[in-house]
Write a protein that holds these residues in place. Structure first.
Motif, PDB file in Angstrom:
ATOM      1  N   ALA A   1       3.371  -7.621   0.001  1.00  0.00           N
ATOM      2  CA  ALA A   1       2.071  -7.108   0.428  1.00  0.00           C
ATOM      3  C   ALA A   1       0.926  -7.850  -0.251  1.00  0.00           C
ATOM      4  O   ALA A   1      -0.099  -8.142   0.367  1.00  0.00           O
ATOM      5  CB  ALA A   1       1.974  -5.610   0.138  1.00  0.00           C
ATOM      6  N   LEU A   2       1.112  -8.176  -1.536  1.00  0.00           N
ATOM      7  CA  LEU A   2       0.074  -8.885  -2.274  1.00  0.00           C
ATOM      8  C   LEU A   2      -0.178 -10.280  -1.710  1.00  0.00           C
ATOM      9  O   LEU A   2      -1.287 -10.806  -1.803  1.00  0.00           O
ATOM     10  CB  LEU A   2       0.452  -8.990  -3.756  1.00  0.00           C
ATOM     11  N   GLU A   3       0.860 -10.866  -1.124  1.00  0.00           N
ATOM     12  CA  GLU A   3       0.735 -12.245  -0.641  1.00  0.00           C
ATOM     13  C   GLU A   3       0.646 -12.351   0.876  1.00  0.00           C
ATOM     14  O   GLU A   3       0.636 -13.456   1.413  1.00  0.00           O
ATOM     15  CB  GLU A   3       1.912 -13.081  -1.155  1.00  0.00           C
ATOM     16  N   SER A   4       0.572 -11.214   1.558  1.00  0.00           N
ATOM     17  CA  SER A   4       0.601 -11.255   3.023  1.00  0.00           C
ATOM     18  C   SER A   4      -0.768 -11.507   3.643  1.00  0.00           C
ATOM     19  O   SER A   4      -0.885 -11.666   4.855  1.00  0.00           O
ATOM     20  CB  SER A   4       1.163  -9.936   3.567  1.00  0.00           C
ATOM     21  N   GLY A   5      -1.816 -11.547   2.824  1.00  0.00           N
ATOM     22  CA  GLY A   5      -3.149 -11.838   3.336  1.00  0.00           C
ATOM     23  C   GLY A   5      -3.999 -10.593   3.526  1.00  0.00           C
ATOM     24  O   GLY A   5      -3.504  -9.465   3.516  1.00  0.00           O
ATOM     25  N   LEU A   6      -5.291 -10.833   3.693  1.00  0.00           N
ATOM     26  CA  LEU A   6      -6.263  -9.752   3.880  1.00  0.00           C
ATOM     27  C   LEU A   6      -7.149 -10.073   5.074  1.00  0.00           C
ATOM     28  O   LEU A   6      -7.666 -11.187   5.186  1.00  0.00           O
ATOM     29  CB  LEU A   6      -7.125  -9.605   2.622  1.00  0.00           C
TER      30      LEU A   6
ATOM     31  N   HIS B   1     -11.089 -12.264  10.224  1.00  0.00           N
ATOM     32  CA  HIS B   1     -10.362 -13.439   9.752  1.00  0.00           C
ATOM     33  C   HIS B   1      -9.336 -12.989   8.721  1.00  0.00           C
ATOM     34  O   HIS B   1      -9.612 -12.097   7.915  1.00  0.00           O
ATOM     35  CB  HIS B   1     -11.308 -14.457   9.094  1.00  0.00           C
ATOM     36  N   THR B   2      -8.150 -13.600   8.756  1.00  0.00           N
ATOM     37  CA  THR B   2      -7.133 -13.307   7.754  1.00  0.00           C
ATOM     38  C   THR B   2      -7.175 -14.388   6.673  1.00  0.00           C
ATOM     39  O   THR B   2      -7.079 -15.579   6.981  1.00  0.00           O
ATOM     40  CB  THR B   2      -5.720 -13.266   8.382  1.00  0.00           C
ATOM     41  N   PHE B   3      -7.327 -13.945   5.435  1.00  0.00           N
ATOM     42  CA  PHE B   3      -7.409 -14.873   4.308  1.00  0.00           C
ATOM     43  C   PHE B   3      -6.172 -14.718   3.426  1.00  0.00           C
ATOM     44  O   PHE B   3      -5.651 -13.624   3.249  1.00  0.00           O
ATOM     45  CB  PHE B   3      -8.671 -14.605   3.483  1.00  0.00           C
TER      46      PHE B   3
ATOM     47  N   LYS C   1      -2.778 -17.730  -6.615  1.00  0.00           N
ATOM     48  CA  LYS C   1      -3.714 -18.851  -6.808  1.00  0.00           C
ATOM     49  C   LYS C   1      -4.948 -18.712  -5.916  1.00  0.00           C
ATOM     50  O   LYS C   1      -6.048 -19.122  -6.295  1.00  0.00           O
ATOM     51  CB  LYS C   1      -3.018 -20.178  -6.554  1.00  0.00           C
ATOM     52  N   ASP C   2      -4.770 -18.113  -4.723  1.00  0.00           N
ATOM     53  CA  ASP C   2      -5.906 -17.895  -3.830  1.00  0.00           C
ATOM     54  C   ASP C   2      -6.877 -16.891  -4.435  1.00  0.00           C
ATOM     55  O   ASP C   2      -8.101 -17.082  -4.389  1.00  0.00           O
ATOM     56  CB  ASP C   2      -5.425 -17.393  -2.459  1.00  0.00           C
ATOM     57  N   LYS C   3      -6.318 -15.820  -5.020  1.00  0.00           N
ATOM     58  CA  LYS C   3      -7.177 -14.807  -5.645  1.00  0.00           C
ATOM     59  C   LYS C   3      -7.926 -15.387  -6.840  1.00  0.00           C
ATOM     60  O   LYS C   3      -9.107 -15.072  -7.050  1.00  0.00           O
ATOM     61  CB  LYS C   3      -6.341 -13.600  -6.051  1.00  0.00           C
ATOM     62  N   GLN C   4      -7.260 -16.231  -7.589  1.00  0.00           N
ATOM     63  CA  GLN C   4      -7.933 -16.861  -8.724  1.00  0.00           C
ATOM     64  C   GLN C   4      -9.088 -17.745  -8.256  1.00  0.00           C
ATOM     65  O   GLN C   4     -10.161 -17.761  -8.876  1.00  0.00           O
ATOM     66  CB  GLN C   4      -6.926 -17.680  -9.539  1.00  0.00           C
ATOM     67  N   ASN C   5      -8.875 -18.455  -7.155  1.00  0.00           N
ATOM     68  CA  ASN C   5      -9.947 -19.301  -6.605  1.00  0.00           C
ATOM     69  C   ASN C   5     -11.125 -18.453  -6.117  1.00  0.00           C
ATOM     70  O   ASN C   5     -12.293 -18.802  -6.313  1.00  0.00           O
ATOM     71  CB  ASN C   5      -9.412 -20.154  -5.459  1.00  0.00           C
TER      72      ASN C   5
ATOM     73  N   ALA D   1     -16.578 -16.443  -6.948  1.00  0.00           N
ATOM     74  CA  ALA D   1     -17.477 -15.290  -7.055  1.00  0.00           C
ATOM     75  C   ALA D   1     -18.183 -15.264  -8.412  1.00  0.00           C
ATOM     76  O   ALA D   1     -19.372 -14.922  -8.493  1.00  0.00           O
ATOM     77  CB  ALA D   1     -16.693 -13.996  -6.855  1.00  0.00           C
ATOM     78  N   THR D   2     -17.471 -15.635  -9.465  1.00  0.00           N
ATOM     79  CA  THR D   2     -18.070 -15.679 -10.804  1.00  0.00           C
ATOM     80  C   THR D   2     -19.186 -16.720 -10.873  1.00  0.00           C
ATOM     81  O   THR D   2     -20.277 -16.454 -11.396  1.00  0.00           O
ATOM     82  CB  THR D   2     -16.990 -16.000 -11.861  1.00  0.00           C
ATOM     83  N   ASN D   3     -18.918 -17.897 -10.332  1.00  0.00           N
ATOM     84  CA  ASN D   3     -19.955 -18.937 -10.295  1.00  0.00           C
ATOM     85  C   ASN D   3     -21.175 -18.486  -9.494  1.00  0.00           C
ATOM     86  O   ASN D   3     -22.325 -18.763  -9.870  1.00  0.00           O
ATOM     87  CB  ASN D   3     -19.392 -20.227  -9.696  1.00  0.00           C
TER      88      ASN D   3
END
Length: 207
Positions: A106-111, A116-118, A123-127, A132-134
């Motif tokens: 579920a964590l890796e199945s996308g949102l 749009h599905t991301f 590694k995607d969440k870290q990016n 967002a932090t920047n």
């Protein structure tokens, strides 16, 4: 050497699927020894296998199953060699593994966000968090040099975000992750409290 606990016969030097299936079918433990079994005066083998040698065999089975991505076979083996009063705890561990697997999927199945599905792999969440932090630093500094952010969806389509919408998107990703983790933890808690196999069967991961 691999020894079958029930018959005290050798099963070869290394664990393989045929040996594990043999053990399951015959409800016998596989023991890992680095010695020969002792014999009595008539040359009959003596069962002087130690608990450590039994544990070493179980560990060898586990390592083989994990290496071959066949964790269910490992749990089948544990159930086959266990006493009745131990089986519920093994079934609990198996159920927790199943929930953990569903959680990871579920964590890796996308949102889905704005049609749009991301991707939501780690590694995607870290990016996403990094971007967002920047963006927040840029907004807080008053520079406002970032006017838009372009992100790639799961179909390699470019999606343009305004700064505020990207922050909402990042928040949605964080909430999505948190929701899945909380759901898994709640199910694991139910598993721990289960009193019977029927209780465990009623615990399922629902989308």
């Amino acid at each position: 050497m691999i020894i079958d606990k029930r018959t005290l016969t050798g099963q070869g030097e290394n664990i393989n699927i045929a040996i594990i299936n043999f053990a399951i079918e015959n409800n016998t433990s596989l023991c890992l020894l680095d010695r020969f079994l002792n014999e009595d005066e008539d040359g009959k083998k003596i069962d002087d296998i130690t608990p450590e040698e039994i544990e070493n065999g179980t560990q060898a089975v586990k390592e083989y199953c994990l290496a071959n991505k066949n964790e269910n076979l490992y749990f089948e083996y544990l159930l086959a060699i266990s006493q009745e009063d131990e089986k519920l705890n093994i079934l609990k561990e198996k159920k927790k593994y199943e929930i953990q697997t569903k959680r990871d999927e579920a964590l890796e199945s996308g949102l889905v966000y704005n049609e749009h599905t991301f991707q939501t792999r780690e590694k995607d969440k870290q990016n996403i968090i990094g971007a967002a932090t920047n963006l927040m630093f840029d907004i807080q500094s008053g520079t406002n040099s970032i006017s838009e952010i372009i992100w790639i969806d799961i179909n390699d389509e470019k999606v343009t975000f305004t700064p505020q919408d990207f922050l909402k998107f990042a928040s949605s990703v964080a909430y999505h992750t948190q929701e899945i983790i909380f759901k898994a933890n709640a199910l694991k808690e139910r598993i721990e409290q289960a009193k019977s196999e029927q209780d465990l069967e009623a615990i399922v991961w629902e989308k």
